[in-house]
Scaffold this active site. Structure first.
Site, mmCIF file in Angstrom:
data_model
loop_
_atom_site.group_PDB
_atom_site.id
_atom_site.type_symbol
_atom_site.label_atom_id
_atom_site.label_comp_id
_atom_site.label_asym_id
_atom_site.label_seq_id
_atom_site.Cartn_x
_atom_site.Cartn_y
_atom_site.Cartn_z
ATOM 1 N N ARG A 235 0.840 -2.013 -0.710
ATOM 2 C CA ARG A 235 -0.544 -2.203 -0.897
ATOM 3 C C ARG A 235 -0.734 -2.987 -2.382
ATOM 4 O O ARG A 235 0.149 -2.765 -3.163
ATOM 5 C CB ARG A 235 -1.607 -0.981 -1.095
ATOM 6 C CG ARG A 235 -1.757 -0.403 0.314
ATOM 7 C CD ARG A 235 -2.764 -0.994 1.111
ATOM 8 N NE ARG A 235 -2.984 -0.466 2.468
ATOM 9 C CZ ARG A 235 -2.320 -0.615 3.335
ATOM 10 N NH1 ARG A 235 -1.071 -1.617 3.378
ATOM 11 N NH2 ARG A 235 -2.802 0.034 4.456
ATOM 12 N N GLU A 264 -7.505 -9.184 -2.155
ATOM 13 C CA GLU A 264 -7.052 -9.515 -0.763
ATOM 14 C C GLU A 264 -8.251 -10.048 0.118
ATOM 15 O O GLU A 264 -8.161 -10.904 0.637
ATOM 16 C CB GLU A 264 -6.098 -8.479 -0.119
ATOM 17 C CG GLU A 264 -5.229 -8.819 1.041
ATOM 18 C CD GLU A 264 -4.092 -7.878 1.070
ATOM 19 O OE1 GLU A 264 -4.645 -7.039 2.211
ATOM 20 O OE2 GLU A 264 -3.015 -8.039 0.974
ATOM 21 N N HIS A 296 -0.026 -10.820 4.352
ATOM 22 C CA HIS A 296 -0.326 -9.663 5.037
ATOM 23 C C HIS A 296 -0.002 -9.822 6.494
ATOM 24 O O HIS A 296 -0.761 -9.275 7.342
ATOM 25 C CB HIS A 296 -1.578 -9.316 5.050
ATOM 26 C CG HIS A 296 -1.774 -7.459 4.817
ATOM 27 N ND1 HIS A 296 -2.509 -6.958 3.925
ATOM 28 C CD2 HIS A 296 -1.275 -6.713 5.392
ATOM 29 C CE1 HIS A 296 -2.437 -5.760 4.081
ATOM 30 N NE2 HIS A 296 -1.747 -5.406 5.252
#
Length: 332
Positions: A235, A264, A296
């Site tokens: 994360r 993000e 991602h």
């Protein structure tokens, strides 16, 4: 018919959603992530299916409640994008996908670590520019005789450990609750010892807001070897990006790779055409090839996608049949 609006469905995922729909749900597949601007697309649905970076905040949940939507599910392991207090207030059900193919993220983490360790990004960048001389900067060790440290040895971390172990690599691990599976491939040590000894450090810990924010900070980086590389496929909130940037510039660590990005939700899905507006992301890209970023894509594999959709459909089936799922998220 039970209607589900799924958000963040990429073009090549549509056939998976349709093919795996064994309960014949009515599907509305939205390519965009859920935001405040497009929340109206959920009107008329019985449920929504989110993914990371969808906005499941109190504002959107209030609208869902107004429209009678009581099921706010996510096809991800993490669920910090959903306001659980608001969900409880509106008596909503929240469920997640607690696991999918662990090889998806594990293989990407290993690939990024090896690219930094063997300097392949640097080498291919040079040759792409027509430079076929051998740079001394591409000199490296061999991973089978090196040490890899994995922080967080759940299913994904332990799977990466298994992959490295198969190459003969010495694998260290740090995890307060090591599994028997992980113990087959990992020697468990303190986090400080792991950082001091590892040539590649890979992060696989869950993010707990207010508890492990900026786990990767100046002190953490200062405990690593100067020739070591760091990989974060967990994360973005775990990384203090200014500290990472400084560590790279100062030569405190040799490289950093990440499949998660600062801010993000703002960055993902945008093509900046070379003019990145997010300052931290821009600074990181300017350090290429010592810094490698991917958008991602850790779970972006066919087996992982199949698992995510199948478990999500089972979650909806269970909640309609019994009022709960095996994967309920406890509401605050």
């Amino acid at each position: 018919m039970f209607k589900i609006v799924a958000y963040g469905v990429r073009e090549n995922e549509v056939d998976y959603f349709k093919k795996l729909n064994k309960y014949n749900y009515e599907l509305q597949l939205e390519s965009d992530m859920l935001t405040h601007d497009n929340v109206e697309t959920a009107k008329g649905a019985d449920a929504v299916l989110l993914r990371a970076n969808c906005v499941g905040d109190a504002t959107n949940l209030a609208k869902f409640n107004e429209w009678g939507i009581k099921y706010v599910f996510t096809r991800t392991v993490g669920y910090n994008h959903i306001d659980l207090k608001a969900a409880k207030k509106y008596d909503m059900k929240v469920a997640r996908v607690p696991a999918y193919s662990p090889y998806a993220v594990a293989e990407l983490a290993m690939t990024l670590g090896m690219m930094l360790f063997r300097h392949t990004a640097l080498a291919t960048t040079l040759t792409n520019k027509g430079n076929f001389s051998v740079s001394t900067a591409t000199f490296s060790g061999e991973v089978h005789s090196s040490t890899v440290g994995i922080i967080g040895t759940g299913r994904i971390g332990a799977t990466e450990a298994q992959l490295y172990h198969g190459m003969g690599t010495n694998v260290l691990g740090y995890d307060p609750y090591p599994s028997d599976f992980a113990k087959q491939y990992v020697k468990f040590v303190s986090q400080d010892e792991l950082l001091a000894r590892s040539d590649i450090v890979s992060i696989h810990v869950p993010y707990f807001p207010g508890q492990n924010d900026n786990l990767i900070d100046e002190a953490f980086l200062g405990k690593m070897k100067n020739n070591a590389v760091l990989v974060n496929t967990a994360r973005s909130q775990l990384a203090d990006y200014p500290a990472v940037i400084k560590a790279i510039k100062d030569g405190q660590i040799a490289g950093f790779a990440s499949d998660v990005l600062p801010d993000e939700a703002e960055v993902l899905g945008h093509n900046y055409n070379g003019n990145i507006t997010n300052d931290l992301t821009r600074q990181l890209t300017e350090l290429y090839p010592k810094v490698l970023l991917t958008p991602h894509i850790g779970s972006y594999t066919s087996p992982a996608l199949t698992d995510m959709i199948n478990v999500s459909y089972e979650n909806f089936h269970q909640v309609l049949e019994t009022g709960h799922t095996d994967n309920d998220v406890k509401l605050d």
